[in-house]
Design a protein around this motif. Structure first.
Motif, PDB file in Angstrom:
ATOM      1  N   ALA A 546       0.831  -1.213   0.000  1.00  0.00           N
ATOM      2  CA  ALA A 546       0.000   0.000   0.000  1.00  0.00           C
ATOM      3  C   ALA A 546       0.862   1.257   0.000  1.00  0.00           C
ATOM      4  O   ALA A 546       0.611   2.212  -0.746  1.00  0.00           O
ATOM      5  CB  ALA A 546      -0.931  -0.022   1.211  1.00  0.00           C
ATOM      6  N   ARG A 547       1.884   1.282   0.840  1.00  0.00           N
ATOM      7  CA  ARG A 547       2.741   2.473   0.917  1.00  0.00           C
ATOM      8  C   ARG A 547       3.579   2.641  -0.339  1.00  0.00           C
ATOM      9  O   ARG A 547       3.820   3.765  -0.777  1.00  0.00           O
ATOM     10  CB  ARG A 547       3.632   2.382   2.148  1.00  0.00           C
ATOM     11  CG  ARG A 547       2.848   2.411   3.458  1.00  0.00           C
ATOM     12  CD  ARG A 547       3.753   2.584   4.651  1.00  0.00           C
ATOM     13  NE  ARG A 547       2.988   2.650   5.893  1.00  0.00           N
ATOM     14  CZ  ARG A 547       3.500   2.975   7.069  1.00  0.00           C
ATOM     15  NH1 ARG A 547       4.793   3.262   7.163  1.00  0.00           N
ATOM     16  NH2 ARG A 547       2.743   3.008   8.147  1.00  0.00           N
ATOM     17  N   LEU A 548       4.027   1.525  -0.904  1.00  0.00           N
ATOM     18  CA  LEU A 548       4.766   1.629  -2.167  1.00  0.00           C
ATOM     19  C   LEU A 548       3.872   2.174  -3.274  1.00  0.00           C
ATOM     20  O   LEU A 548       4.305   3.001  -4.090  1.00  0.00           O
ATOM     21  CB  LEU A 548       5.307   0.250  -2.568  1.00  0.00           C
ATOM     22  CG  LEU A 548       6.566  -0.234  -1.849  1.00  0.00           C
ATOM     23  CD1 LEU A 548       6.910  -1.648  -2.292  1.00  0.00           C
ATOM     24  CD2 LEU A 548       7.731   0.695  -2.104  1.00  0.00           C
ATOM     25  N   GLY A 549       2.607   1.701  -3.302  1.00  0.00           N
ATOM     26  CA  GLY A 549       1.678   2.217  -4.301  1.00  0.00           C
ATOM     27  C   GLY A 549       1.437   3.700  -4.148  1.00  0.00           C
ATOM     28  O   GLY A 549       1.398   4.449  -5.130  1.00  0.00           O
ATOM     29  N   PHE A 553       2.233   6.619  -6.661  1.00  0.00           N
ATOM     30  CA  PHE A 553       1.071   7.338  -7.192  1.00  0.00           C
ATOM     31  C   PHE A 553       1.275   8.849  -7.154  1.00  0.00           C
ATOM     32  O   PHE A 553       0.890   9.552  -8.092  1.00  0.00           O
ATOM     33  CB  PHE A 553      -0.173   6.952  -6.382  1.00  0.00           C
ATOM     34  CG  PHE A 553      -1.436   7.613  -6.858  1.00  0.00           C
ATOM     35  CD1 PHE A 553      -2.044   7.199  -8.037  1.00  0.00           C
ATOM     36  CD2 PHE A 553      -2.004   8.655  -6.143  1.00  0.00           C
ATOM     37  CE1 PHE A 553      -3.205   7.804  -8.485  1.00  0.00           C
ATOM     38  CE2 PHE A 553      -3.164   9.271  -6.586  1.00  0.00           C
ATOM     39  CZ  PHE A 553      -3.768   8.846  -7.759  1.00  0.00           C
ATOM     40  N   ILE A 554       1.891   9.373  -6.097  1.00  0.00           N
ATOM     41  CA  ILE A 554       2.066  10.830  -5.979  1.00  0.00           C
ATOM     42  C   ILE A 554       2.950  11.378  -7.101  1.00  0.00           C
ATOM     43  O   ILE A 554       2.547  12.314  -7.812  1.00  0.00           O
ATOM     44  CB  ILE A 554       2.617  11.183  -4.589  1.00  0.00           C
ATOM     45  CG1 ILE A 554       1.579  10.849  -3.514  1.00  0.00           C
ATOM     46  CG2 ILE A 554       3.006  12.652  -4.520  1.00  0.00           C
ATOM     47  CD1 ILE A 554       2.088  11.042  -2.102  1.00  0.00           C
ATOM     48  N   PRO A 555       4.165  10.837  -7.327  1.00  0.00           N
ATOM     49  CA  PRO A 555       4.954  11.341  -8.466  1.00  0.00           C
ATOM     50  C   PRO A 555       4.264  11.112  -9.805  1.00  0.00           C
ATOM     51  O   PRO A 555       4.378  11.933 -10.716  1.00  0.00           O
ATOM     52  CB  PRO A 555       6.265  10.550  -8.370  1.00  0.00           C
ATOM     53  CG  PRO A 555       6.322  10.061  -6.977  1.00  0.00           C
ATOM     54  CD  PRO A 555       4.919   9.834  -6.558  1.00  0.00           C
ATOM     55  N   PHE A 556       3.529   9.987  -9.909  1.00  0.00           N
ATOM     56  CA  PHE A 556       2.839   9.703 -11.168  1.00  0.00           C
ATOM     57  C   PHE A 556       1.804  10.779 -11.463  1.00  0.00           C
ATOM     58  O   PHE A 556       1.703  11.271 -12.596  1.00  0.00           O
ATOM     59  CB  PHE A 556       2.172   8.332 -11.077  1.00  0.00           C
ATOM     60  CG  PHE A 556       1.373   7.961 -12.290  1.00  0.00           C
ATOM     61  CD1 PHE A 556       2.009   7.474 -13.425  1.00  0.00           C
ATOM     62  CD2 PHE A 556      -0.006   8.095 -12.306  1.00  0.00           C
ATOM     63  CE1 PHE A 556       1.268   7.141 -14.550  1.00  0.00           C
ATOM     64  CE2 PHE A 556      -0.742   7.767 -13.429  1.00  0.00           C
ATOM     65  CZ  PHE A 556      -0.110   7.290 -14.551  1.00  0.00           C
ATOM     66  N   VAL A 557       1.032  11.161 -10.449  1.00  0.00           N
ATOM     67  CA  VAL A 557       0.023  12.204 -10.641  1.00  0.00           C
ATOM     68  C   VAL A 557       0.683  13.528 -11.004  1.00  0.00           C
ATOM     69  O   VAL A 557       0.213  14.267 -11.883  1.00  0.00           O
ATOM     70  CB  VAL A 557      -0.845  12.341  -9.381  1.00  0.00           C
ATOM     71  CG1 VAL A 557      -1.733  13.576  -9.461  1.00  0.00           C
ATOM     72  CG2 VAL A 557      -1.701  11.095  -9.195  1.00  0.00           C
TER      73      VAL A 557
END
Length: 664
Positions: A546-549, A553-557
């Motif tokens: 979950a934390r890796l996702g 996700f933050i840099p991806f967004v």
């Protein structure tokens, strides 16, 4: 399915040839010829001079390619054969491309083949070249969707650079954050001992075969004083059994017997780090004598490092060595008998008789016995990379007939003589020497640095290292192998182009700097793989899915937000240079108080502006005429004329504004 434009064909050819370049060093000549002939045929077909080949011609070409692959490649070259099959398929596809669907197949396979280049080359230059190849392939993909009547050469390249540019930030995020996963399968690239390194057996001439290869074996850095060239013996394999033809390691049950080997050091251990190249073999290298086993490996009874699994990718490990030592001062009786083993009593009778006579004449002193052998080697033997073939009794043939050999011949013969005299002894194989890089402080060892030497045992002193090659060619130990063998035609005979790296001047300096850059990169990547989990724990506290996702996700967004902003911002203005120039001209008219109506054509607008600006009547008529030709007559060739007419109107409008300012 539309016919492809000429620009699309050229982009396909550029992508095809860029994909092939990294493989030219190993591709057979017939395949290189095929890759030249089929693109030329493709151009002739596209120009209409030749027609598409008949199915029977295609069948003959396919059968010829299959025959060539079967005759050229063997089971030991399975990976190369697979890549060669893909390249041959690309070349044959060239002659039947006519529609977009055919081009898509070619380019998608080209993307896959460009990735296979990393099976053979892994360097920064290869990464940059691979990126360039990807840009060309994506440009070719863009070009096949371009209007066949519109031969815009640069537009596909600009779009490709934009797309790849958007992908680079996500690639960096994945590299930094995504955990490293081991290979899903192991690809045995290097199964040929003559090119990929040492084998678990040694016959006369085997190690000399390695001098034909320029392949990198490993690089090493030291935390203390750098060992002198005479101390750079890198231990990898210990051969204890001889069957009359070949030296091999002791039986498997003995090699994997984890017994303590007494090693007494007379100096402080020297710490070092090795960046080891993939060999698909489990043995590693260690500076003689290793005082500790590298991580993930153990030391065999011969005090050689052995890994639990084959090295199928580049690895980095740390170890330490004792340069002044006593190894196994007490030898168990079982091991003594193992290291006295010789083939049947009738093998090599002349060598046995010589050993017994020397033993009597030296009074049973092993050190004097070895010096006696060294004296013989120095006076009557020669060192060569191309020794004559031996048959029958191999040791007898070398000692009494040919008297020419490489390090393996001398090491094997001395070990046989010592055992025949009753002295436990063994052959040790590995590497000796290497090239020291003064600027970056690391040692480079290549396959042509492969070497073999001898260890014999004495009570209380343990195993003593002696190098019979030093008696014949002492420069082999004190000089770099590339300088020593430079004039020998057998040196690097499998890779003649590698001789270019031994030049002088700016080319040699460039080679050294490039090699140092690659080493720094490999070392950083390997160390980062080991430190990544610590970095993730520091950022997340606890590493879970979950934390890796969330961390990804933050840099991806953020990255996708930037991409969306750039894309949407780009829509506010036209990308067509004609539309941008026309919009700029109309904006200037609007500033002068003459906006264009929403339902007004360029022709009507130009006619209306002629009444307000009589001096521009000629330029406005030309603008209306060119716009009609491009917009309604469908004449792409008139685009340049329209762009020139817009520029002329803009200059005329600017000139009229300057006149009005002077009058006021």
């Amino acid at each position: 399915m539309k016919q492809l434009s000429r620009a699309a064909v050229i982009w396909q050819l550029a992508a095809f040839f860029a994909t092939l370049v990294p493989h030219l060093s190993w591709m057979p000549f017939w395949l290189i010829g095929l890759c030249i002939i089929t693109p030329a045929t493709r151009l002739m077909i596209h120009s209409g001079r030749w027609s598409l080949p008949h199915w029977s011609v295609k069948l003959v070409l396919v059968m010829a390619v299959i025959g060539g692959l079967l005759l050229t490649f063997t089971r030991e070259t399975g990976v190369r054969a697979t890549v060669a099959l893909l390249i041959a398929g690309l070349a044959l596809k060239m002659i039947e491309i006519y529609h977009r669907r055919d081009a898509l197949v070619l380019l998608y396979v080209s993307l896959f083949v460009s990735g296979t280049a990393y099976l053979f080359h892994q360097s920064i230059l290869m990464a940059l070249y691979s990126l360039m190849t990807t840009v060309l392939i994506v440009a070719a993909l863009n070009s096949i969707y371009q209007d066949p009547l519109r031969n815009d050469w640069l537009r596909p390249l600009k779009r490709s650079l934009r797309l790849v540019g958007f992908a680079l930030p996500l690639m960096l995020v994945l590299f930094i954050i995504f955990p490293r996963i081991g290979p899903l399968w192991s690809v045995p690239l290097n199964q040929n001992a003559a090119r990929s390194g040492l084998s678990d057996r040694m016959a006369p001439g085997d190690i000399s075969q390695l001098t034909r290869s320029n392949e990198l074996a490993f690089r090493a850095t030291f935390e203390g004083p750098v060992p002198a060239p005479q101390q750079r013996y890198w231990r990898s394999m210990v051969y204890g059994h001889y069957d009359g033809r070949t030296w091999t390691r002791l039986p498997r049950r003995e090699q994997f017997r984890l017994a303590e080997v007494d090693l007494v050091g007379d100096s402080e251990p020297l710490a070092y780090e090795v960046v080891y190249e993939p060999s698909n073999n489990p043995w590693l290298v260690a500076l003689d004598q290793p005082s500790a086993a590298p991580s993930g490996s153990f030391l065999t009874k011969g005090n050689a490092p052995l890994r639990y699994r084959p090295v199928d990718r580049r690895i980095s490990y740390k170890s330490s060595a004792l340069l002044d030592y006593r190894l196994q001062p007490d030898l168990p009786e079982y091991d003594r008998q193992a290291y006295l083993q010789l083939p049947g009593e009738n093998s090599d009778p002349r060598s046995r008789e010589l050993a017994e006579r020397w033993w009597r004449e030296t009074g049973g002193d092993a050190d004097t016995f070895v010096r006696r052998a060294f004296t013989l080697f120095n006076r009557e033997f020669s060192y060569t990379l191309s020794p004559p073939a031996l048959s029958g009794y191999r040791v007898d043939g070398f000692l009494f007939d040919s008297r020419q050999g490489f390090c393996g011949h001398f090491a094997g013969a001395l070990t046989f003589l010592l055992r025949a005299a009753g002295v436990p002894s063994r052959v040790v194989a590995g590497y000796q020497g290497g090239q020291w890089n003064e600027d970056e402080a690391y040692l480079t060892v290549r396959q042509y640095d492969a070497h073999a030497w001898v260890e014999y045992w004495q009570q209380g002193r343990g195993w003593i290292r002696v190098d019979p090659t030093a008696a014949v060619a002492p420069e082999r130990v004190s000089q770099q192998a590339d300088r020593l063998f430079a004039d020998d035609p057998a040196f690097l005979s499998d890779t003649p182009m590698a001789r270019l790296r031994f030049g002088s001047g700016w080319m040699a300096d460039f080679q050294r700097q490039l090699d140092a850059l690659n080493f720094s990169w490999h070392r950083w990547v390997l160390n980062y793989q080991g430190q990544q989990m610590e970095l993730l724990k520091g950022l997340l506290g606890e590493v879970n899915l979950a934390r890796l996702g969330l961390l990804f996700f933050i840099p991806f967004v953020l990255v996708m937000g930037v991409v969306a902003w750039l894309q949407l911002g780009g829509r506010k203005r036209s990308r067509d240079p004609l539309e941008r120039a026309l919009a700029r001209l109309l904006a200037d008219f609007q500033k002068r108080g003459h906006p264009r109506a929403s339902n007004e054509t360029i022709q009507a607008f130009s006619q209306r502006m002629s009444t307000h600006f009589p001096a521009m009547a000629g330029e406005l008529r030309a603008l209306a005429k060119c716009d009609e030709a491009v917009r309604y007559a469908g004449r792409p060739d008139a685009r340049k004329a329209l762009l020139a007419a817009i520029a002329a109107c803009y200059r005329a409008l600017k000139s009229s504004r300057a006149k009005e300012k002077r009058l006021t």
